[in-house]
Design a protein around this motif. Structure first.
Motif, PDB file in Angstrom:
ATOM      1  N   ARG A  80       0.697  -1.379   0.136  1.00 25.21           N
ATOM      2  CA  ARG A  80       0.586   0.095  -0.034  1.00 25.21           C
ATOM      3  C   ARG A  80       0.923   1.056  -0.307  1.00 25.21           C
ATOM      4  N   VAL A  81       0.488   2.207  -1.328  1.00 23.16           N
ATOM      5  CA  VAL A  81       1.587   3.359  -0.848  1.00 23.16           C
ATOM      6  C   VAL A  81       0.279   4.529  -1.281  1.00 23.16           C
ATOM      7  N   PHE A  82       0.608   5.066  -0.195  1.00 26.08           N
ATOM      8  CA  PHE A  82      -0.509   6.392   0.566  1.00 26.08           C
ATOM      9  C   PHE A  82       0.679   7.861   0.539  1.00 26.08           C
ATOM     10  N   LEU A  83      -0.715   8.666  -0.134  1.00 27.63           N
ATOM     11  CA  LEU A  83       0.370  10.130   0.505  1.00 27.63           C
ATOM     12  C   LEU A  83      -1.299  10.617   0.270  1.00 27.63           C
ATOM     13  N   MET A  88      -3.405  20.858  -0.268  1.00 28.51           N
ATOM     14  CA  MET A  88      -3.226  20.783  -1.551  1.00 28.51           C
ATOM     15  C   MET A  88      -4.396  19.566  -3.044  1.00 28.51           C
ATOM     16  N   PHE A  89      -5.148  19.347  -2.048  1.00 29.94           N
ATOM     17  CA  PHE A  89      -6.564  18.219  -2.693  1.00 29.94           C
ATOM     18  C   PHE A  89      -5.747  16.774  -2.929  1.00 29.94           C
ATOM     19  N   ILE A  90      -5.246  15.945  -2.168  1.00 26.90           N
ATOM     20  CA  ILE A  90      -4.440  15.158  -2.641  1.00 26.90           C
ATOM     21  C   ILE A  90      -4.736  13.526  -1.088  1.00 26.90           C
ATOM     22  N   SER A  91      -5.496  12.688  -1.838  1.00 25.63           N
ATOM     23  CA  SER A  91      -5.510  11.688  -1.247  1.00 25.63           C
ATOM     24  C   SER A  91      -5.507  10.755  -2.097  1.00 25.63           C
ATOM     25  N   SER A  92      -3.919   9.683  -2.737  1.00 32.30           N
ATOM     26  CA  SER A  92      -3.932   9.319  -3.385  1.00 32.30           C
ATOM     27  C   SER A  92      -3.713   7.936  -3.070  1.00 32.30           C
ATOM     28  N   THR A  93      -3.961   7.101  -2.966  1.00 29.12           N
ATOM     29  CA  THR A  93      -4.325   5.910  -2.122  1.00 29.12           C
ATOM     30  C   THR A  93      -3.565   4.656  -3.437  1.00 29.12           C
ATOM     31  N   ALA A  94      -2.333   4.141  -3.693  1.00 26.95           N
ATOM     32  CA  ALA A  94      -2.629   2.460  -4.522  1.00 26.95           C
ATOM     33  C   ALA A  94      -2.214   1.666  -4.116  1.00 26.95           C
ATOM     34  N   TYR A  95      -2.357   0.219  -4.676  1.00 28.57           N
ATOM     35  CA  TYR A  95      -2.342  -1.343  -3.754  1.00 28.57           C
ATOM     36  C   TYR A  95      -1.830  -2.058  -4.493  1.00 28.57           C
ATOM     37  N   LEU A  96      -0.252  -2.620  -4.457  1.00 26.73           N
ATOM     38  CA  LEU A  96      -0.135  -3.615  -5.815  1.00 26.73           C
ATOM     39  C   LEU A  96      -0.262  -5.198  -5.179  1.00 26.73           C
ATOM     40  N   VAL A 152      -2.395  11.094  -9.545  1.00 24.51           N
ATOM     41  CA  VAL A 152      -2.022  10.168 -10.218  1.00 24.51           C
ATOM     42  C   VAL A 152      -0.318  10.408  -9.536  1.00 24.51           C
ATOM     43  N   LEU A 153       0.772  11.419  -9.685  1.00 26.86           N
ATOM     44  CA  LEU A 153       1.806  11.490  -9.739  1.00 26.86           C
ATOM     45  C   LEU A 153       2.343  11.448  -7.687  1.00 26.86           C
ATOM     46  N   ALA A 154       1.322  11.982  -6.081  1.00 21.59           N
ATOM     47  CA  ALA A 154       1.400  11.709  -5.793  1.00 21.59           C
ATOM     48  C   ALA A 154       2.334   9.959  -5.505  1.00 21.59           C
ATOM     49  N   THR A 155       1.800   9.519  -5.844  1.00 17.29           N
ATOM     50  CA  THR A 155       2.211   8.179  -5.359  1.00 17.29           C
ATOM     51  C   THR A 155       2.763   7.262  -6.496  1.00 17.29           C
ATOM     52  N   ARG A 156       3.094   8.589  -7.685  1.00 16.25           N
ATOM     53  CA  ARG A 156       3.866   7.377  -8.961  1.00 16.25           C
ATOM     54  C   ARG A 156       5.592   7.219  -8.777  1.00 16.25           C
ATOM     55  N   VAL A 157       6.110   7.581  -8.198  1.00 15.43           N
ATOM     56  CA  VAL A 157       7.539   6.977  -7.625  1.00 15.43           C
ATOM     57  C   VAL A 157       7.882   5.717  -7.416  1.00 15.43           C
TER      58      VAL A 157
END
Length: 352
Positions: A80-83, A88-96, A152-157
């Motif tokens: 889980r990657v979260f920022l 900045m109106f950012i709430s980005s969560t990605a699961y791999l 998308v950019l928030a967790t892309r790296v």
């Protein structure tokens, strides 16, 4: 930035009490091999699995790992990657989710949570950003939904670094051998799928565009099989949609599912600017999924939004349920997509 991980147990440890009608898990034996072999999309098994993953992306990594193990990716690794940055109106969560043998990775983006006001603001933060997208032979700058793009950019790296590890035949979980079940895996990534519901679907589509157009991601893009989204809003201007529709991969393999009168598929409204969908659209109506002849168009009248909210309330009252609402928030709920995509002879993620 938060990076969390979980290791799913063997499905035998998740098996429910057996009965005549409940043979137990996994729902799809040999799921990794099945997803590897799926060359034509949309694929019924893949659509159900990814809808389930997108739905449970609203939970934490332990739940995502468990549900994907129940479906058939036993002993998976889940990252889980979260920022989140409210200002900045950012709430980005990605699961791999990485299969035990390393061959399959599912990248799932979390969608909009009604209880999280920042996520709602993200959806409303439609001021477009001019983004350079290097489409082959037709590259240029396009207007993209600003909130979706920044999330998308928030967790892309971190997501890209995890995918690079998978390509090398390593665990997606950073730290390698320090993580139980981590370190080397039997083989490298061969089949990548991206999915998401609502805002998560918009992020999934944008990530798909980035992977197949950016030369730096060529090795990862070579493993991308398809992007499946559920109740996805539009992500860019009509000219951007046209460029995606002219792309050999994006035109066929970014697949959007729209359940009945899901209002989010019509957003952003025309008052926010011109937006358009791209890729195959499958709409659920009359008990089945059918490919739409034309993609869902933007909502033209903002007064339809209160009606969509009223449709949700109407579903709580039996004698109001059959009113002919043209737009509905009720139809946006992820459980509807999961239930409608589950084949009739297949168990649910609960074993029933």
């Amino acid at each position: 930035m938060q990076v969390m991980s979980a290791i799913a147990p063997d499905f035998a440890e998740l098996r429910p009490l057996k009965s005549i009608s409940t043979p137990g898990f996994p729902v799809y034996p040999g799921l990794a091999k099945r997803m590897m072999a799926a060359n034509n999309h949309p694929d019924d098994c893949t659509a159900h699995v990814l809808a389930t993953c997108a739905g449970y992306a609203y939970a934490e990594e332990q739940t995502v790992a468990m549900m994907m193990a129940r479906l058939g990716l036993e002993k998976n690794r889940c990252l889980r990657v979260f920022l989140g940055v409210d200002a900045m109106f950012i709430s980005s969560t990605a699961y791999l989710v990485q299969s035990a043998d390393g061959s399959v990775v599912v990248l799932a983006y979390r969608g909009t949570e009604p209880t999280n006001f920042i996520n709602w603001l993200t959806d409303a933060d439609v001021n477009p950003e001019r983004v350079r997208v290097p489409f082959p032979g037709a590259g240029g700058e396009f207007e993209i939904h600003g909130g979706f793009y920044r999330n998308v950019l928030a967790t892309r790296v971190e997501v890209i670094e995890a995918l690079k590890r998978a390509l090398r035949g390593e665990s997606i979980v950073p730290g390698g051998a320090k993580v139980p079940g981590g370190g080397k895996v039997p083989g490298p990534l061969q089949a990548l799928y991206i999915t998401g519901h609502s805002l998560g679907g918009a992020m999934a589509s944008l990530m798909g565009v980035m992977l197949v157009t950016e030369p730096a991601y060529e090795a990862i893009a070579a493993t991308l099989r398809a992007v499946y989204t559920y109740g996805q809003p539009m992500i860019g201007e009509p000219r951007f949609a046209q460029a995606c529709a002219a792309h050999s991969f994006l035109s066929q393999n970014v697949i959007r599912y729209v359940y009945r009168h899901d209002v989010v598929a019509c957003l952003p409204p025309t008052a926010s600017g011109d937006f358009a969908h791209f890729g195959p659209e499958l709409r659920y109506a009359d008990g089945g999924w059918k490919r739409s002849a034309t993609p869902t168009r933007q909502m033209a009248n903002l007064l339809e939004i209160p009606g969509a909210v009223a449709a949700f309330a109407a579903h709580q009252i039996r004698w109001l349920r059959k009113l002919p609402f043209q737009r509905s928030i009720y139809d946006h709920m992820p459980r509807h997509y999961i239930s409608a995509l589950k084949p009739p002879d297949v168990l649910s993620e609960f074993g029933d």
